[in-house]
Structures are given as C-alpha cells and as structure tokens.
Design a protein around this motif. Structure first.
Motif, short mmCIF file in Angstrom:
data_model
loop_
_atom_site.label_atom_id
_atom_site.label_comp_id
_atom_site.label_asym_id
_atom_site.label_seq_id
_atom_site.Cartn_x
_atom_site.Cartn_y
_atom_site.Cartn_z
N GLY A 209 0.78 -1.23 0.00
CA GLY A 209 0.00 0.00 0.00
C GLY A 209 0.81 1.28 0.00
N LEU A 210 2.15 1.17 -0.05
CA LEU A 210 2.96 2.40 -0.11
C LEU A 210 2.73 3.12 -1.45
N THR A 211 2.64 4.43 -1.38
CA THR A 211 2.48 5.24 -2.60
C THR A 211 3.78 5.20 -3.41
N PRO A 212 3.71 4.95 -4.70
CA PRO A 212 4.93 4.90 -5.52
C PRO A 212 5.73 6.19 -5.38
N PHE A 213 7.04 6.01 -5.30
CA PHE A 213 7.93 7.16 -5.14
C PHE A 213 8.22 7.80 -6.49
N THR A 214 8.12 9.14 -6.56
CA THR A 214 8.45 9.90 -7.77
C THR A 214 9.77 10.61 -7.56
N SER A 215 10.73 10.39 -8.43
CA SER A 215 12.05 11.01 -8.29
C SER A 215 11.95 12.52 -8.48
N PRO A 216 12.68 13.31 -7.66
CA PRO A 216 12.69 14.76 -7.83
C PRO A 216 13.47 15.21 -9.06
N VAL A 217 14.21 14.30 -9.68
CA VAL A 217 14.95 14.61 -10.90
C VAL A 217 14.23 13.96 -12.07
N GLY A 218 13.69 14.79 -12.96
CA GLY A 218 12.98 14.29 -14.11
C GLY A 218 13.90 14.02 -15.28
N PRO A 219 13.35 13.69 -16.42
CA PRO A 219 14.17 13.39 -17.61
C PRO A 219 15.07 14.56 -18.02
N ASN A 220 14.60 15.79 -17.79
CA ASN A 220 15.38 16.97 -18.19
C ASN A 220 16.07 17.66 -17.03
N GLY A 221 15.85 17.18 -15.81
CA GLY A 221 16.50 17.79 -14.65
C GLY A 221 15.50 18.08 -13.54
N LEU A 254 16.85 26.16 -3.86
CA LEU A 254 15.58 25.64 -4.37
C LEU A 254 15.74 24.22 -4.91
N MET A 255 16.85 23.94 -5.55
CA MET A 255 17.09 22.59 -6.06
C MET A 255 17.23 21.60 -4.90
N ALA A 256 18.00 21.99 -3.89
CA ALA A 256 18.16 21.12 -2.72
C ALA A 256 16.82 20.91 -2.02
N ASN A 257 16.04 21.99 -1.91
CA ASN A 257 14.72 21.87 -1.27
C ASN A 257 13.82 20.91 -2.03
N LYS A 258 13.89 20.98 -3.37
CA LYS A 258 13.05 20.09 -4.18
C LYS A 258 13.40 18.63 -3.93
N VAL A 259 14.68 18.32 -3.86
CA VAL A 259 15.12 16.95 -3.59
C VAL A 259 14.75 16.55 -2.17
N ASN A 260 15.07 17.41 -1.20
CA ASN A 260 14.82 17.08 0.21
C ASN A 260 13.33 16.91 0.49
N SER A 261 12.51 17.76 -0.12
CA SER A 261 11.07 17.68 0.12
C SER A 261 10.49 16.36 -0.38
N ALA A 262 10.92 15.94 -1.57
CA ALA A 262 10.42 14.68 -2.12
C ALA A 262 10.83 13.50 -1.25
N ILE A 263 12.07 13.52 -0.80
CA ILE A 263 12.56 12.41 0.02
C ILE A 263 11.93 12.42 1.41
N ALA A 264 11.76 13.60 1.98
CA ALA A 264 11.13 13.69 3.31
C ALA A 264 9.71 13.17 3.27
N THR A 265 8.98 13.50 2.22
CA THR A 265 7.61 13.00 2.09
C THR A 265 7.59 11.48 2.00
N MET A 266 8.52 10.92 1.21
CA MET A 266 8.61 9.46 1.05
C MET A 266 8.95 8.79 2.38
N LEU A 267 9.94 9.31 3.10
CA LEU A 267 10.37 8.69 4.36
C LEU A 267 9.27 8.76 5.41
N ALA A 268 8.55 9.88 5.46
CA ALA A 268 7.48 10.01 6.46
C ALA A 268 6.39 8.98 6.23
N GLN A 269 6.03 8.77 4.98
CA GLN A 269 5.00 7.77 4.67
C GLN A 269 5.49 6.37 5.01
#
Length: 408
Positions: A209-221, A254-269
């Motif tokens: 039931g874990l929500t699939p993880f979406t990488s903060p780095v897309g195909p273009n960055g 802002l780039m670091a925040n984008k990465v950290n925010s995505a990972i923090a959301t994943m870890l909390a879940q």
C-alpha cells in the motif's frame, strides 16, 4: 523770382519733423530688435527608443534587435514609432533565446518628455501578450554542460518615461517564471536515486500500500515552479518581485529543497506504515526502512553540496534591472542575463525588453523674435525720451517768425 510764403516754411518744417520722427522710430526699433536676438526661443529635443533584445557575445556588442526610435527635433508636436514581431536573433543568442508575441513603441514630445515600451505591448503601446524561453546550455559556446537551465517566462514588459524636467520613472513586469535545471552535476544524483528507489521498492514488498515514489529529478532535470521562486523571494505575486532579483542565486537552495522535500515526504510515509505493523511482522520492515533511510541520506547530502556552483557556471538571470547610461539616457529592462562567466573573452550578455528614454535636451533656436520685458522697457523709454526732445525743438521753431520775400 518765387515768393516763399509762410505755407512753404511750415511744410518744410513738417517734412523735417517727419524725418526726425522716422529716425527716432528706427533708432528705438533698432534697440528693441538688437535685444530681441538675445531672447530667442528654445526648442526641446527628446528621444525614446525600445528594443526587444540587446547584448554582447565574447565581449563584442551585437547592438539592438527589433528597435524602434522616436526623435523629436523640435519641428513636430509628437513623434511616434512602433512595431510588432518580425525579429530574427542571430548567432549564439538565437540558440539561447526564443520569443513569442512581442512589440515595442516609443514617442518623443516637443516639451522635452519621452516614453518607451517593450515586450508585452502592441505597436501603439497598448498592453499585449508575450512569452520567452531561455535555453542556457554552456556547450552552445564551447563550455562543459555542468549545469543547464531552461527559464520559461510567461509574460514580460518594460516601460520608461522621462518628464520634461528630467525626472525618469519606469516599471517592469516579469511573471509566470519557472525553470528546469539539468546538466552533468544534476545527473550525478541519478545513481544514488536509483539505489534509493530500489530500497523503497524492497520496503514496499514488505509493507503493501505504499504510494509509488516519484524522483525529484525528471528526464530533463530538476523543475523549479513559480510558487517556489515566489516563496524564496518572499512575495505573494510576480508584480511584487523587487527590481534586480537574480533567480540564479536562488537555484542552489531551491534545487536542494526540491530533492529534500520529495525524500522527506517518502520517508514520512514509509515510517508511518512500518510503525503501524504488528510484531513480529515489523522486524524485517524496520530493517528495510533503515536501509531506505541510509540511501536517502546519501542523496540529500549530495544535493546539499552539489548545487552551490550553479551561479559560477551559468552566471545571473536578473529581473527588472534599470540603468543610467553614459550618455544620460535611462533604460528599464525586463530581464538581463549575464551568462557563462567562465567564457574566454567575456560573458555573454542578453537584455530583454529594453525601454530607453533620453537624453532629452533644450537647444536654443530662433524661430521668431521674443522680446524680453527688460529689452521692451529700454526701447520704450528711449522712444519716449527722443519724442520729448523732438517736441520741445518743434515748439521753439514754431515760435520763430518766418520772413516773406517778394520779387520785384
């Protein structure tokens, strides 16, 4: 022999008097006219020009692209110039910048004031639509692509005004800006992110039931949205963004925040799901969670140190800059990008939507005499004095009797 009658002498005196009156008038008029040349009129010379792009490459100025110019030489009440679209951007700048829906307009007034508009305007200066995209890729100019940035601008315009008293005012609008940052430094996160993804999938096999993880780095960055920019600047809307705000300086955090925010959301879940599992089923899940947390720390540590050099590679991307030029003119721009500071021969400079007013001057001319009060007073006083003297002389002459000569 003729008899010179009293009528003859009176006529002669009147002729002489008329000549004297004429001389007085000519003399007084000469005094007034000579002074009138010192009080000539003044004609205002005003300038306004607008262009879409100006800049330099390798230290060489490329001039203004899509420029219109209005110059009033004092012979017209108003001079206007305007255009829309139809711009070809040459060379490396053309590979970096693309424009859509843009115009420019300028006017120059006889009173010494001028106005200029560029960007999201029509050929008559009315509001219009505009869009721009900057694809900033160092390999365009032979540098390594450590970082690449694509800035998307939804609306941009500039206007500048110079009053007759020489006071400049201006404003600029840049809105709906977002960015995508890529390059080899950003791509270096792909390996650790793959490890993180594998650890998350392993945990997911134990915790359904874990929500699939979406990488903060897309195909273009890494994508930085306009809300992220506004929050970092500390304003609620693009209209309130201060002049001379450099978006590139905001990118590392802002780039670091984008990465950290995505990972923090994943870890909390993940942690919430594992902690909810009963013993002993949660033992394996806790081991998997620890592996996931270690993989996440590798990514966030890398993000914290990798993005700090983006400004030294890309340069700057400044919103709403103004400039007082060496010739006395004043320019308001929408964006000024100073790119690739490591480029030999100088960074590439691009200014977008430039509205320039001035230099406006007042040049003496002589379209017609303008008699000053002082000159008029001197001429009038001289005329009155000479008439008074003439009147006295005529009265004395009239008092003398005129002899009559008869012919015998």
């Amino acid at each position: 022999m003729e008899i010179q009658t009293p009528l003859f002498w009176r006529s002669r005196r009147r002729l002489r008097g008329g000549l004297k009156v004429g001389a007085v008038v000519v003399l007084a008029a000469g005094i007034v006219a000579s002074g009138a040349s010192l009080a000539s009129a003044a004609t205002s010379i005003s300038h306004g020009d607008a262009n879409l792009v100006s800049g330099s490459v390798f230290g060489t100025t490329i001039g203004s692209i899509g420029a219109v110019d209005a110059t009033n030489n004092g012979l017209q009440a108003l001079v206007t110039a305007g255009a829309e679209g139809g711009v070809t951007i040459p060379g490396p700048i053309g590979q970096i910048l693309t424009l859509q829906g843009f115009g420019r307009y300028a006017d120059a007034n006889l009173n010494g004031s001028s106005d200029a508009y560029a960007g999201g305007v029509t050929a008559s200066g009315a509001p219009g639509a505009s869009a721009a995209q900057f694809n900033i890729t160092p390999s365009t100019v032979g540098l390594p692509d450590l970082f690449t940035v694509q800035f998307n601008v939804g609306q941009f315009s500039s206007e500048a005004h110079l009053a007759a008293d020489g006071t400049p005012t201006s404003s600029s609008t840049v809105s709906n800006v977002n960015a995508v940052v890529g390059g080899s430094v950003v791509n270096s996160l792909n390996g650790p992110l793959t490890t993180l993804q594998n650890a998350y999938n392993a945990l997911g096999a134990l915790v359904p039931g874990l929500t699939p993880f979406t990488s903060p780095v897309g195909p273009n960055g890494i994508t930085i949205g306009q809300d992220q920019f506004l929050n970092a600047i500390g304003v609620p809307s693009w209209e309130q963004v201060p002049a001379n705000t450099d978006l590139v300086k905001l990118l590392p955090q802002l780039m670091a925040n984008k990465v950290n925010s995505a990972i923090a959301t994943m870890l909390a879940q993940a942690a919430t799901a594992v902690n909810a599992m009963p013993f002993p089923m949660n033992i394996a899940a806790q081991v998997a969670l620890a592996t996931l947390q270690a993989a996440a720390k590798t990514v966030t540590d890398l993000a914290a140190t990798s993005f700090g050099s983006v400004a030294s590679v890309i340069g700057s991307f400044v919103l709403k800059p103004t400039a007082t030029n060496s010739n006395g003119s004043y320019t308001q721009s929408a964006i000024k990008a100073s790119l690739f500071p490591g480029l030999s021969g100088g960074a590439m400079a691009i200014s977008l939507a430039n509205a320039t007013v001035g230099p406006n001057t007042v040049v003496p001319t002589a379209p017609g005499p303008m008699i000053s009060p002082m000159v008029l007073g001197v001429g009038g006083a001289t005329l009155f004095a000479l008439f008074s003297v003439l009147l006295i002389l005529r009265r004395r002459q009239n008092a003398v009797s005129v002899p009559v000569t008869e012919v015998r």
